[in-house]
Design a protein around this motif. Sequence first.
Motif, PDB file in Angstrom:
ATOM      1  N   ASP A  20       0.826  -1.213   0.000  1.00 15.97           N
ATOM      2  CA  ASP A  20       0.000   0.000   0.000  1.00 15.97           C
ATOM      3  C   ASP A  20       0.857   1.259   0.000  1.00 15.97           C
TER       4      ASP A  20
ATOM      5  N   VAL B 103      -6.901  -1.095  -4.904  1.00 11.27           N
ATOM      6  CA  VAL B 103      -6.952  -2.098  -3.835  1.00 11.27           C
ATOM      7  C   VAL B 103      -6.603  -3.485  -4.372  1.00 11.27           C
ATOM      8  N   ALA B 104      -7.099  -3.798  -5.568  1.00 10.98           N
ATOM      9  CA  ALA B 104      -6.843  -5.120  -6.147  1.00 10.98           C
ATOM     10  C   ALA B 104      -5.358  -5.306  -6.419  1.00 10.98           C
TER      11      ALA B 104
ATOM     12  N   THR C 133      -3.506  -5.914  -3.131  1.00 15.23           N
ATOM     13  CA  THR C 133      -3.770  -7.284  -2.653  1.00 15.23           C
ATOM     14  C   THR C 133      -2.935  -8.294  -3.430  1.00 15.23           C
TER      15      THR C 133
ATOM     16  N   ARG D 291       0.643  -8.401  -2.364  1.00  8.92           N
ATOM     17  CA  ARG D 291       0.834  -9.034  -1.042  1.00  8.92           C
ATOM     18  C   ARG D 291       0.702 -10.544  -1.097  1.00  8.92           C
ATOM     19  N   THR D 292      -0.136 -11.065  -1.994  1.00  3.90           N
ATOM     20  CA  THR D 292      -0.504 -12.481  -1.932  1.00  3.90           C
ATOM     21  C   THR D 292       0.139 -13.350  -3.013  1.00  3.90           C
TER      22      THR D 292
ATOM     23  N   ARG E  84       5.353 -11.004  -4.750  1.00  5.86           N
ATOM     24  CA  ARG E  84       5.882 -10.672  -3.422  1.00  5.86           C
ATOM     25  C   ARG E  84       7.390 -10.409  -3.459  1.00  5.86           C
TER      26      ARG E  84
END
Length: 459
Positions: A95, A106-107, A110, A113-114, A119
């Motif tokens: 973020d 936001v997508a 996410t 992060r995932t 990553r």
Amino acid sequence: MDSLDQALASAGSRTHRFVHRHPRTLAGTVVALLMGAGVTAFAIAPMAPDASDLPRRVVTESVTPEDVGSQLEVLASHEVSLYRSDLTRNADTADSLLRRVNVTDVAAATFLRTDKTARLLLEGRAGKMVQVRSDESGQLEELVARFPAADPTQWSTHFSRLSVKRVDGRFEAKVELAPLAAQVRLGSGTIHSSLFAATDESRIPDPVAVQVAEIFSTDIDFRRELRKNDTFSVVYEALTADGEVITWNQAAGRVLAAEFVNNGRSYSAVWFKDPSGKGGYFGFDGQSKRRAFLASPLEFSRVTSGFSMRFHPILQNWRAHLGVDYGAPTGTSVRSVGDGVVEFAGWQNGYGNVVKLRHSNDRETVYAHLSRIDVRVGQRVEQGMHIANVGMTGWATGPHLHFEFKVKGQQQDPLVVAKTSEAIVLTASAQQELSKVTGTWREQLKSAGSLANYTGDAE
């Protein structure tokens, strides 16, 4: 008619006699007449019509612009992409990084992060070069990050490129290995306190400074012989990833030419490949800078304990330190200082993981406290070849390399051995080829030296 002819003949005769009797008077009269004509011409010129008096005409034409609404519709049909660049920071989250490059998605956060591949952007060391492309609403369209290759031995040749792209409303991530490219740059500086302080002031990368020190290590002891107001000039390759100069410090291009003035004495070096394809550094006089042994087994290092008496950090007593300790992060590549054969590779008491190499003329080198060994007993190695990685195995209070040089079983100061070891000799034909290129490098170094006189800029 007879009387007229007689009059003209008489006049012509008198004119002829006048010309012969008064030539100067006639010449002066002609000149005066010509000057009068000139003056008359000069006086007549201003009589031309004045441009302000010429007739003028105004032409008026009605221009009707297109409807504003239709123009806005055309603009709205064009997709707008915004590009921004930044470097990752130690405290970054998905973020915070996206917010810093003005991406509101936001997508995308996410996904960063995932997703296992995505990553990688925030894992490991900070300083990754990030470029994002977003639309006018702040939605992420593509993110590209460039950072050092996973294999340290490839840091000077390749980089990792991580791409995150929106495809049909979904994000996809991939990472690939790509080759670095080189740009030639010039730099120069003056020593006031240390070599690295001078190169920092001149904006020359640290790895380039390390190479300069290594190139001249057989001429100058940079720990003891450096003097204030020593000067240097250097021509080097700056490595780029997709056209962007890389920012990570552990990668650098090759020094192509350098000159160092130490205590009033000048030393020079140029990179040259002989006909066999083997490269090395040579002075303008054709003498090789390459000796049978390198002065250090690490490309990027600092001496934490030299060849001298010291207080042992574990045994807590004063004793002779018969080697040199180099402080470096765990995983730093260790190289062979000379051609040889692996005599031992394994665990040995306080040395931890250790490699021993046997060289010509009863010489041996020892590399200790290694985190990883990448050679086997009996294997032949060449000077500069990767053999292991720095660690802190055995009796070690922190990650470093303990290095020893033995001659007929007795430890010697590695720097002294390197400086006095035999030099590599070029063939006569190679010497001729070298002499052809040194002139060009001389001019380049002069240009580099002039930078200090004008801007102090290394670029």
